[in-house]
Design a protein around this motif. Structure first.
Motif, PDB file in Angstrom:
ATOM      1  N   ASP A 105      62.059   1.665  35.921  1.00  0.00           N
ATOM      2  CA  ASP A 105      60.703   1.553  36.454  1.00  0.00           C
ATOM      3  C   ASP A 105      60.612   1.955  37.920  1.00  0.00           C
ATOM      4  OD1 ASP A 105      59.682   0.691  34.014  1.00  0.00           O
ATOM      5  OD2 ASP A 105      60.191  -1.402  34.429  1.00  0.00           O
ATOM      6  N   GLU A 106      61.578   2.739  38.370  1.00  0.00           N
ATOM      7  CA  GLU A 106      61.576   3.219  39.742  1.00  0.00           C
ATOM      8  C   GLU A 106      61.462   4.744  39.727  1.00  0.00           C
ATOM      9  OE1 GLU A 106      64.366   0.030  42.031  1.00  0.00           O
ATOM     10  OE2 GLU A 106      65.396   1.594  40.899  1.00  0.00           O
ATOM     11  N   TYR A 107      60.964   5.308  40.805  1.00  0.00           N
ATOM     12  CA  TYR A 107      60.747   6.747  40.855  1.00  0.00           C
ATOM     13  C   TYR A 107      60.659   7.186  42.307  1.00  0.00           C
ATOM     14  CZ  TYR A 107      56.280   4.579  41.396  1.00  0.00           C
ATOM     15  OH  TYR A 107      55.281   3.741  41.832  1.00  0.00           O
ATOM     16  N   TYR A 108      60.899   8.447  42.517  1.00  0.00           N
ATOM     17  CA  TYR A 108      60.647   9.078  43.806  1.00  0.00           C
ATOM     18  C   TYR A 108      59.237   9.655  43.765  1.00  0.00           C
ATOM     19  CZ  TYR A 108      65.626   8.733  44.846  1.00  0.00           C
ATOM     20  OH  TYR A 108      66.887   8.262  45.107  1.00  0.00           O
ATOM     21  N   HIS A 109      58.603   9.740  44.912  1.00  0.00           N
ATOM     22  CA  HIS A 109      57.234  10.272  44.969  1.00  0.00           C
ATOM     23  C   HIS A 109      57.132  11.657  44.352  1.00  0.00           C
ATOM     24  CE1 HIS A 109      55.345   7.545  48.272  1.00  0.00           C
ATOM     25  NE2 HIS A 109      55.770   6.872  47.240  1.00  0.00           N
ATOM     26  N   PHE A 110      58.085  12.528  44.637  1.00  0.00           N
ATOM     27  CA  PHE A 110      58.005  13.895  44.123  1.00  0.00           C
ATOM     28  C   PHE A 110      58.034  13.927  42.596  1.00  0.00           C
ATOM     29  CE2 PHE A 110      62.594  13.319  44.740  1.00  0.00           C
ATOM     30  CZ  PHE A 110      63.097  13.767  43.532  1.00  0.00           C
ATOM     31  N   GLU A 111      58.594  12.895  41.963  1.00  0.00           N
ATOM     32  CA  GLU A 111      58.657  12.853  40.500  1.00  0.00           C
ATOM     33  C   GLU A 111      57.284  12.597  39.871  1.00  0.00           C
ATOM     34  OE1 GLU A 111      63.024  11.260  39.333  1.00  0.00           O
ATOM     35  OE2 GLU A 111      61.756   9.787  40.372  1.00  0.00           O
ATOM     36  N   LEU A 112      56.333  12.131  40.668  1.00  0.00           N
ATOM     37  CA  LEU A 112      54.994  11.850  40.143  1.00  0.00           C
ATOM     38  C   LEU A 112      54.069  13.065  40.233  1.00  0.00           C
ATOM     39  CD1 LEU A 112      54.445   8.287  41.649  1.00  0.00           C
ATOM     40  CD2 LEU A 112      55.417   8.932  39.435  1.00  0.00           C
ATOM     41  N   GLU A 113      54.414  14.014  41.070  1.00  0.00           N
ATOM     42  CA  GLU A 113      53.574  15.201  41.219  1.00  0.00           C
ATOM     43  C   GLU A 113      53.523  15.975  39.907  1.00  0.00           C
ATOM     44  OE1 GLU A 113      54.936  17.299  44.693  1.00  0.00           O
ATOM     45  OE2 GLU A 113      54.409  15.621  45.993  1.00  0.00           O
ATOM     46  N   ASP A 114      52.351  16.450  39.566  1.00  0.00           N
ATOM     47  CA  ASP A 114      52.056  17.214  38.348  1.00  0.00           C
ATOM     48  C   ASP A 114      51.950  16.359  37.093  1.00  0.00           C
ATOM     49  OD1 ASP A 114      51.844  19.687  39.669  1.00  0.00           O
ATOM     50  OD2 ASP A 114      54.010  19.971  39.566  1.00  0.00           O
ATOM     51  N   LEU A 115      52.114  15.042  37.194  1.00  0.00           N
ATOM     52  CA  LEU A 115      51.919  14.201  36.012  1.00  0.00           C
ATOM     53  C   LEU A 115      50.434  14.105  35.701  1.00  0.00           C
ATOM     54  CD1 LEU A 115      54.376  11.172  36.480  1.00  0.00           C
ATOM     55  CD2 LEU A 115      54.785  13.367  35.382  1.00  0.00           C
ATOM     56  N   THR A 116      50.105  14.024  34.408  1.00  0.00           N
ATOM     57  CA  THR A 116      48.725  13.854  33.971  1.00  0.00           C
ATOM     58  C   THR A 116      48.322  12.402  34.195  1.00  0.00           C
ATOM     59  OG1 THR A 116      48.964  15.587  32.318  1.00  0.00           O
ATOM     60  CG2 THR A 116      47.166  14.020  31.990  1.00  0.00           C
ATOM     61  N   VAL A 117      47.130  12.196  34.724  1.00  0.00           N
ATOM     62  CA  VAL A 117      46.598  10.849  34.930  1.00  0.00           C
ATOM     63  C   VAL A 117      45.529  10.621  33.871  1.00  0.00           C
ATOM     64  CG1 VAL A 117      45.418   9.286  36.529  1.00  0.00           C
ATOM     65  CG2 VAL A 117      47.069  10.974  37.395  1.00  0.00           C
ATOM     66  N   GLU A 118      45.679   9.510  33.129  1.00  0.00           N
ATOM     67  CA  GLU A 118      44.719   9.212  32.064  1.00  0.00           C
ATOM     68  C   GLU A 118      44.384   7.728  32.054  1.00  0.00           C
ATOM     69  OE1 GLU A 118      47.285   8.807  28.061  1.00  0.00           O
ATOM     70  OE2 GLU A 118      47.424  10.807  28.966  1.00  0.00           O
ATOM     71  N   THR A 119      43.272   7.421  31.398  1.00  0.00           N
ATOM     72  CA  THR A 119      42.856   6.029  31.260  1.00  0.00           C
ATOM     73  C   THR A 119      43.668   5.369  30.159  1.00  0.00           C
ATOM     74  OG1 THR A 119      41.187   6.433  29.569  1.00  0.00           O
ATOM     75  CG2 THR A 119      40.492   6.696  31.879  1.00  0.00           C
ATOM     76  N   GLN A 120      43.526   4.061  30.041  1.00  0.00           N
ATOM     77  CA  GLN A 120      44.218   3.330  28.986  1.00  0.00           C
ATOM     78  C   GLN A 120      43.711   3.733  27.604  1.00  0.00           C
ATOM     79  OE1 GLN A 120      43.496  -0.530  30.938  1.00  0.00           O
ATOM     80  NE2 GLN A 120      45.710  -0.860  30.827  1.00  0.00           N
ATOM     81  N   LYS A 121      42.536   4.364  27.548  1.00  0.00           N
ATOM     82  CA  LYS A 121      41.991   4.852  26.281  1.00  0.00           C
ATOM     83  C   LYS A 121      42.393   6.295  26.000  1.00  0.00           C
ATOM     84  CE  LYS A 121      37.974   1.814  26.409  1.00  0.00           C
ATOM     85  NZ  LYS A 121      36.514   1.746  26.487  1.00  0.00           N
ATOM     86  N   GLY A 122      43.201   6.886  26.885  1.00  0.00           N
ATOM     87  CA  GLY A 122      43.691   8.244  26.673  1.00  0.00           C
ATOM     88  C   GLY A 122      42.802   9.343  27.222  1.00  0.00           C
ATOM     89  N   GLU A 123      41.766   8.981  27.965  1.00  0.00           N
ATOM     90  CA  GLU A 123      40.881   9.992  28.561  1.00  0.00           C
ATOM     91  C   GLU A 123      41.556  10.568  29.810  1.00  0.00           C
ATOM     92  OE1 GLU A 123      37.626   7.394  29.298  1.00  0.00           O
ATOM     93  OE2 GLU A 123      36.868   7.520  27.255  1.00  0.00           O
ATOM     94  N   ILE A 124      41.594  11.898  29.894  1.00  0.00           N
ATOM     95  CA  ILE A 124      42.265  12.576  31.004  1.00  0.00           C
ATOM     96  C   ILE A 124      41.393  12.514  32.257  1.00  0.00           C
ATOM     97  CG2 ILE A 124      43.255  14.751  31.832  1.00  0.00           C
ATOM     98  CD1 ILE A 124      44.762  13.554  29.450  1.00  0.00           C
ATOM     99  N   ILE A 125      41.995  12.078  33.360  1.00  0.00           N
ATOM    100  CA  ILE A 125      41.307  12.049  34.654  1.00  0.00           C
ATOM    101  C   ILE A 125      41.668  13.290  35.461  1.00  0.00           C
ATOM    102  CG2 ILE A 125      41.124  10.816  36.855  1.00  0.00           C
ATOM    103  CD1 ILE A 125      41.569   8.226  35.254  1.00  0.00           C
ATOM    104  N   GLY A 126      42.935  13.691  35.416  1.00  0.00           N
ATOM    105  CA  GLY A 126      43.381  14.863  36.160  1.00  0.00           C
ATOM    106  C   GLY A 126      44.891  14.879  36.298  1.00  0.00           C
ATOM    107  N   LYS A 127      45.375  15.583  37.327  1.00  0.00           N
ATOM    108  CA  LYS A 127      46.817  15.692  37.582  1.00  0.00           C
ATOM    109  C   LYS A 127      47.112  15.233  38.999  1.00  0.00           C
ATOM    110  CE  LYS A 127      48.592  19.184  34.503  1.00  0.00           C
ATOM    111  NZ  LYS A 127      49.427  18.330  33.710  1.00  0.00           N
ATOM    112  N   VAL A 128      48.284  14.601  39.179  1.00  0.00           N
ATOM    113  CA  VAL A 128      48.716  14.175  40.500  1.00  0.00           C
ATOM    114  C   VAL A 128      49.105  15.423  41.293  1.00  0.00           C
ATOM    115  CG1 VAL A 128      50.405  12.847  41.823  1.00  0.00           C
ATOM    116  CG2 VAL A 128      49.576  11.969  39.616  1.00  0.00           C
ATOM    117  N   VAL A 129      48.459  15.617  42.448  1.00  0.00           N
ATOM    118  CA  VAL A 129      48.787  16.759  43.294  1.00  0.00           C
ATOM    119  C   VAL A 129      49.632  16.354  44.493  1.00  0.00           C
ATOM    120  CG1 VAL A 129      46.873  18.233  42.599  1.00  0.00           C
ATOM    121  CG2 VAL A 129      46.552  16.627  44.479  1.00  0.00           C
TER     122      VAL A 129
END
Length: 181
Positions: A105-129
Motif C-alpha cells: 500500500d505504498e508508492y512513489y509519486h511518479f508511480e501514480l502519474e498516468d493512472l486513470t481516476v474513477e469513482t467508486q461506481k466506475g465512472e472515469i474522472i480523468g488521468k493523473v498528470v
C-alpha cells in the motif's frame, strides 16, 4: 561533477529541487517530491540537472536531514556556500531501478502519474498528470476529458484505493462535489 549522458542513465526520476544554500559549510535546502528523498541511504549516487534537459551530471548525496524549513542535503565536493549556490534550482534525479522497494500500500509519486481516476461506481474522472507535494497534504492533479484539471487531496476520505496493477485510482466523490462539477 562528471558528465553523464542520457544513454547511460536508466530511467531517471526527479525526486527533489535544490532551493538555496544554508550556512557556510555546504548544506542546502531541498524541496522533495513525495517521500523518496527521505528513503535514501547515504552516501547515495544521484544526478542533478535542469527540468526538461536530458543532460545531467553525477553527484553524490552525503547527508540528508530534516530541518525547520524542510530537508537539508549535503553533496560530496560541495563544501561551501559558494559552490552549493551553483546547484540552485537544479533537480535531483535518481534511477528508478535503484529506489528502495515499497510495500503493497505504498508508492512513489511518479508511480501514480498516468493512472486513470474513477469513482467508486466506475465512472472515469480523468488521468493523473502530476502529484503535488503541498505543505499540508499531497494532491493528485487530474486531467479531465473536458480539458480542465482538478486537484484531489491524497487523503483517505477522498482516495479509497490505488491499484497500480489495474492502473487506477478510485475516489469517493462525496465531499468532492464542488471540485468535480
Amino acid at each position: 561533477m562528471k558528465r553523464n549522458s542520457t544513454a547511460e542513465a536508466s530511467d531517471p526520476i526527479a525526486i527533489a529541487r535544490i532551493r538555496r544554500p544554508v550556512g557556510l559549510k555546504g548544506d542546502c535546502i531541498v524541496s522533495p517530491f513525495g517521500e523518496t528523498l527521505q528513503d535514501l541511504s547515504v552516501p547515495y549516487d544521484a544526478e542533478v540537472g535542469e527540468e526538461g534537459n536530458p543532460q545531467r551530471e553525477a553527484i553524490q548525496i552525503i547527508a540528508i536531514r530534516s530541518g525547520p524549513k524542510g530537508y537539508l542535503c549535503r553533496f560530496r565536493d560541495f563544501e561551501d556556500r559558494t559552490r552549493v549556490e551553483t546547484l540552485r534550482g537544479f533537480l535531483i534525479y535518481v534511477e528508478r531501478q535503484r529506489l528502495p522497494k515499497k510495500g503493497k500500500d505504498e508508492y512513489y509519486h511518479f508511480e501514480l502519474e498516468d493512472l486513470t481516476v474513477e469513482t467508486q461506481k466506475g465512472e472515469i474522472i480523468g488521468k493523473v498528470v502530476e502529484v503535488h507535494n503541498y505543505p499540508t497534504t499531497d494532491a493528485l492533479e487530474v486531467s479531465r476529458d473536458s480539458g480542465s484539471n482538478v486537484v484531489i487531496p491524497l487523503k483517505k476520505e477522498f482516495v479509497k484505493d490505488i491499484d497500480r496493477k489495474k492502473a487506477r485510482v478510485v475516489v469517493n466523490v462525496e465531499g468532492l462535489d464542488e471540485l468535480l462539477s
